[in-house]
Structures are given as C-alpha cells and as structure tokens.
Write a protein that holds these residues in place. Structure first.
Motif, PDB file in Angstrom:
ATOM      1  N   GLY A 102       0.677  -1.130   0.030  1.00  0.00           N
ATOM      2  CA  GLY A 102      -0.008  -0.093  -0.050  1.00  0.00           C
ATOM      3  C   GLY A 102       0.742   1.240  -0.013  1.00  0.00           C
ATOM      4  N   HIS A 103       2.096   1.266   0.875  1.00  0.00           N
ATOM      5  CA  HIS A 103       2.847   2.354   0.850  1.00  0.00           C
ATOM      6  C   HIS A 103       3.327   2.606  -0.439  1.00  0.00           C
ATOM      7  CE1 HIS A 103       6.307   4.649   2.363  1.00  0.00           C
ATOM      8  NE2 HIS A 103       6.928   4.366   1.293  1.00  0.00           N
ATOM      9  N   ARG A 104       3.912   1.556  -1.187  1.00  0.00           N
ATOM     10  CA  ARG A 104       4.498   1.656  -2.517  1.00  0.00           C
ATOM     11  C   ARG A 104       3.461   2.262  -3.499  1.00  0.00           C
ATOM     12  NH1 ARG A 104       7.053  -3.150  -1.152  1.00  0.00           N
ATOM     13  NH2 ARG A 104       5.604  -4.382  -2.271  1.00  0.00           N
ATOM     14  N   VAL A 105       2.263   1.744  -3.537  1.00  0.00           N
ATOM     15  CA  VAL A 105       1.326   2.349  -4.570  1.00  0.00           C
ATOM     16  C   VAL A 105       0.801   3.620  -4.339  1.00  0.00           C
ATOM     17  CG1 VAL A 105      -0.912   1.730  -5.434  1.00  0.00           C
ATOM     18  CG2 VAL A 105       0.439  -0.412  -4.818  1.00  0.00           C
ATOM     19  N   ALA A 106       0.695   4.056  -3.062  1.00  0.00           N
ATOM     20  CA  ALA A 106       0.243   5.321  -2.885  1.00  0.00           C
ATOM     21  C   ALA A 106       1.337   6.487  -3.426  1.00  0.00           C
ATOM     22  CB  ALA A 106      -0.075   5.319  -1.216  1.00  0.00           C
ATOM     23  N   HIS A 107       2.582   6.092  -3.202  1.00  0.00           N
ATOM     24  CA  HIS A 107       3.601   6.745  -3.570  1.00  0.00           C
ATOM     25  C   HIS A 107       3.915   6.740  -5.020  1.00  0.00           C
ATOM     26  CE1 HIS A 107       5.370   8.518   0.241  1.00  0.00           C
ATOM     27  NE2 HIS A 107       4.834   7.458   0.810  1.00  0.00           N
ATOM     28  N   THR A 108       3.603   6.013  -5.655  1.00  0.00           N
ATOM     29  CA  THR A 108       3.652   5.754  -7.153  1.00  0.00           C
ATOM     30  C   THR A 108       2.519   6.605  -7.698  1.00  0.00           C
ATOM     31  OG1 THR A 108       4.729   3.672  -7.479  1.00  0.00           O
ATOM     32  CG2 THR A 108       3.308   4.330  -9.299  1.00  0.00           C
TER      33      THR A 108
END
Length: 373
Positions: free
Chosen positions: A318-324
């Motif tokens: 979730g962290h990676r997708v949100a920042h992407t």
C-alpha cells in the motif's frame, strides 16, 4: 481454495458500490475534508451514506440472523469493505459492524446482542479501542480491569479510537490479573480527546480512570474473544486498503494514458510503465492475500498466518502504490483539492493503522515458529 466470489459477495459489492457511487462524489469528499479543517476532525462522518447503507441492508448483511442479520461472513464483509475503500467512504463500517457488533452478537449477553442488532440497522454506532501507546502486543493490553462490588472498573488509555465521539459503546480489551478480557464501555464515562490523523478521520485518545465497564463473555474466554476481534480488524483494514489502492491504480493508469509530455502519453515512458507494472503486481498480491485470509476465516480454519501476511502486503505494498500514484501525477498529485490526494492519505492512514512491516514480520515469524504472536 476456490477464488470464485460467492453470489452474496458479488451482490453486496454491487449494492455497496451503487450506494457509494451515488453519494460519495469528489465534491462530497471535499466537503467532508473542509469540515475537518474548520476545527477538529470530528465532523468527517458521512451520515447520509451511513443511513443509506443501513436502509439498504448492507450494514446488517454480515451479522448473524440472531441479531437481525443475513448471516454472511468474512468473505462478504471483505467485499463490502473493499468497495468502501474504493470510494474512501467516511463511515465506521469496520469498527461498528464487523468488529464491535460482530463480537457482541457472537460473545455477548442478551442486552449486548440487542445493541448489536441496533447497530445493524444504523440505530447506534459502536467502536473498538484496540491501540495503546508503546504496546506492541495487542493481545496483552496495558489497560487494566478490576472487579469491585459495584462492578468492573478500567484504568488505562487507548489511542486512535475511531468515532469515539459518536459511539454508543466501545469494545475495550484489558488485562485482568495477567489474563486478557474484553469489556464494553460507555465513552461518556471516559475522557475522550480528538486526535489529528493523516486523512482527518475522526479518531480519539481515550483515558479510563476507574471507569465503569461491562464484561463481554467471560474472563476465561477473553483471549479467544480478543483473538477473534483482532483478526477481523486486521483483515478489515487490509480489505479497505485493497479497495483504496485498486481505485488509486485505476486513477493513475487513466492519467498516464491521457497526460502527454514531448508528444507522447507519460505512460509510454519506460520508467513510468515500470512503476505502474510494479504497482499492478502489488495490488494483485494484496488481493490474493486478503482473499485467502477471508476464506480461511469463513471456513473456520487456522487463519492467523494468512491474516498477518495480508497485513504485510496491505502496509508495505500500500505504501508503494500510494507513492507511485502521487509521483506519476506530478504536481497534480500534491494538490489537496484533487481526488488523488484523498486516496494517498487514505492509503497512508491504513498503512499507519496496520503498523510497521517489521512488526508484522516479527508476528508472522512467531506464528511460523509455533509461539504466540
């Protein structure tokens, strides 16, 4: 396991999506955000949506028939939460229905089951106070309970308690002479203080000082009840995160197809395409782990390992997708009036609520080693 959705899952997801689609617009989300900015975060509650979910039967669907529900379980409430996550809906379905009403319906006495039934039609809001400062073992609460001639009394503090200002009662785990028990507390009898969280959700610090409480079930069954609650709370947060990042990925994919730089869609550039591909894999991994954990719970099979695995994916992926999503949107991604901002802050809220990845890995390692998490 069979990953084919049940008919009830599909119907409830469709109904929830239709209700949210009509009521949760970008303008409505901005209105709720503005209410939070005006003073405290206590007004960020979509009462119109909550009432509609009650009237359409969504709230009661996963509660037992004994309290007026339809008797559906984890697969179905996961489907509902996923849709609520897709619309970043400002309603306490997870805490009022899945966690609190679900626990009272299963383990409570007649009066507590009546409270669960009222929650199922939206008549009251319930919540759960599960988080404590400096306590990394939710199954061993620092909050203490003692039995007196006048009944049970609680002393301690909980943090980030959702919708505590609106709740009729809150479910509170506490320690009784070294054992764990679960109690029902009237928030009006405790000190409730608003806290500011990343997406302005209404969350509160709650302090208990010799606060009256009702025992849920028995002290002997307390550890089992808390285990039931924690697994559904963690899975529910993971399902919310799944819906949030699914919709966020769709938004950024649409943007990457339409936004052009140097005469080409930005999605055609290799670096952007690679990040979107990684985000797609993360979303698929989260969907797989959430579905598996929900299925195991629905079949009454050991699910602790699967729930912790879903937690890891929900927080980390979730962290990676949100920042992407923010990075690919560029300047638009940091515009607080743009819808992408709501998905970014919702994903961060879920990530923080689930906890750091190292804590998940430690808990999962303990499970795999055969020791309590």
């Amino acid at each position: 396991m069979d990953f084919t959705p049940t008919e009830a899952q599909l119907d409830l997801a469709r109904l929830t999506g239709e209700v949210c689609g009509k009521l949760v617009t970008a303008d409505r989300l901005r209105e709720l955000d503005s209410a939070g900015e005006a003073g405290t975060n206590t007004d960020r509650f979509d009462e119109t949506l909550w009432r509609a979910l009650g009237e359409t039967g969504v709230l009661a669907a996963t509660l037992p028939e004994s309290v007026g529900g339809s008797g559906f379980g984890p697969l179905e409430h996961t489907a509902i939460l996923r849709e609520l996550g897709k619309h970043v809906a400002a309603v306490p379905y997870l805490w009022s229905i899945v966690v609190s009403a679900g626990a009272l319906a299963r383990f409570g006495d007649a009066a507590q089951q009546n409270l669960a039934e009222r929650a199922g039609v939206g008549g009251v809001i319930l919540t759960a106070a599960l988080t404590e400062e400096r306590n990394w073992e939710p199954a061993q609460p620092l909050t203490a309970a003692v039995e007196t001639p006048g009944g049970w009394r609680l002393t301690g503090a909980k943090t980030t308690v959702p919708f505590a200002d609106r709740a009729e009662r809150m479910v509170v785990p506490a320690t009784v002479s070294g054992s764990t028990a679960v109690f029902l507390v009237d928030p009006a009898a405790a000190m409730v203080t608003a806290q500011q969280v990343v997406d302005r959700s209404p969350e509160f610090a709650v302090e208990f000082t010799d606060t009256p409480a009702e025992l849920v079930g028995t002290v002997a069954d307390g550890a089992q009840i808390l285990d039931w609650i924690l697994h559904r709370a963690w899975l529910g947060l993971s399902a919310l995160q799944l819906g949030t990042v699914e919709r966020a990925l769709q938004l950024v994919a649409d943007y990457a197809r339409e936004r052009e730089q140097f005469g080409r869609p930005v999605g055609s550039f290799q670096a952007v395409a690679q990040r979107l591909a990684d985000a797609y894999i993360d979303v698929q991994g989260l969907r797989l782990t959430v579905t598996r954990a929900a299925w195991l719970l629905s079949e009454n099979l050991p699910a602790a390992e699967a729930v912790h695995t879903a937690k890891i994916w929900a927080a980390d992926a979730g962290h990676r997708v949100a920042h992407t999503v923010v990075h690919v949107h560029g300047g638009v991604g940091i515009d607080r009036d743009h819808i992408v901002h709501n998905y970014f802050t919702a994903a961060k809220h879920n990530e923080f609520a689930l906890g750091a990845g190292t804590d998940h890995l430690r808990a999962l390692g303990a499970l795999l080693a055969g020791t309590p998490s």
